[in-house]
Design a protein around this motif. Sequence first.
Motif, short mmCIF file in Angstrom:
data_model
loop_
_atom_site.label_atom_id
_atom_site.label_comp_id
_atom_site.label_asym_id
_atom_site.label_seq_id
_atom_site.Cartn_x
_atom_site.Cartn_y
_atom_site.Cartn_z
N ARG A 1 0.83 -1.22 0.00
CA ARG A 1 0.00 0.00 0.00
C ARG A 1 0.86 1.26 0.00
N ARG A 2 1.88 1.25 -0.79
CA ARG A 2 2.74 2.42 -1.00
C ARG A 2 3.62 2.14 -2.21
N GLY A 14 -0.80 4.65 -1.56
CA GLY A 14 -0.55 5.01 -0.17
C GLY A 14 -1.24 6.30 0.23
N ASP A 42 -2.75 5.29 9.14
CA ASP A 42 -2.57 4.20 8.17
C ASP A 42 -3.91 3.54 7.88
#
Length: 393
Positions: free
Chosen positions: A34-35, A190, A179
Amino acid sequence: MQATHIPTRSELVRRASEIIPVLQEHAHWNEEHRRIHDESIEALRQAGLFRLRMPQRYGGYESDTRTLVEVLAELGQGDGSTAWVAWVLAGNTWLVGMFPDAVQNEVFATPDVRVSGTLSPTGKAEYQDGGFTISGKWHFHSGSLHSQWSLMAAMSTTPEGTPTPLVALIPTKELEVVDDWNTAGLKGTGSVSSVARKVFVPAERMLPALSILQGQSASKQNAGVPIYRSPMVPAIAAAASGVPLGLAKAAMANFFQRLPERGIAYTNYARQAEAPITHLQVAEATMKIDEADFHSSRAATLVDTKAESDDTWTLEERARVRMDTAMVARLAKEAIDILNTASGGSSIYSHVPMQRIERDIQAANLQGMMHPNTNLELYGRIRCGLEPNTVNI
């Protein structure tokens, strides 16, 4: 502080094309974590792509919108999330060029500086001697995990008691990361939420949001530079169209890459390429991508032409850029849907790019600046002689 070489459009597009394999290599990792992978960020940096919308006096390229669109379309063929983050960072870097020159000196002192941000005014700005105290929470903060600075919008109150939105330039490290980026598409961006808890921002690092929307710069040195004469929404929307266009081209490339090895299950077609339905699917998807390319090109050309001439924008022209961007998103989605349907059950494996591309284009179509329903309605309202139902035009 002068750039020794300003790359041409074709050179920048070539650089973006050359790093497609790096972006493809890390695309699955991006989704899982997720980035954006650090190696992808470094590839963008080495290609000089963080300098696209930076003033030339700091080593930037002051690239026009058409260049940015074509670069993003290349990056989108590598990974949609990486292209998305590159778009956001380029747009916010450009907006810094509207701040006072002393502020630019501070920001652009960092080579290849990256500026993220979100301009939904969900924060609160309270006046304090010498500046403002900013508090609030912002969602969809794309690029924040890779940026040194962030542009965040917050509501304040004038001395007369009128609510007014401001844009604050804040060091990203002064914001807390939430997050929470657990999404169906564009997972690798992200785009976490960020929180400010009474962060002090000096007055020179604050600008009225309406000034930015209208392209009213506080910079003296950038006053004569064409790219800084554009209103915010048309400039950023037109650039955004490069991302869905790149995703559609990626889907087509992936489809043809897998085509020679595929048949059509439960038919007597041992080779999918021989089936008439495949010919129709390929032709229709190709035409939709060509149409998307037209809308993307028209939007970018209008922004660049207006910037060069410094002519006044009409409401219809502003709305048409948003409409063009929406049409790119819609047509790209339609093309990808066709190619995804034609890719068969084996395409649902996570190692096959088609399923990721399908999710990314679905997510892109939901973004407010690209949303087809929202933007086509806006354009239709103005064509019918009504006032726009938004200030974001």
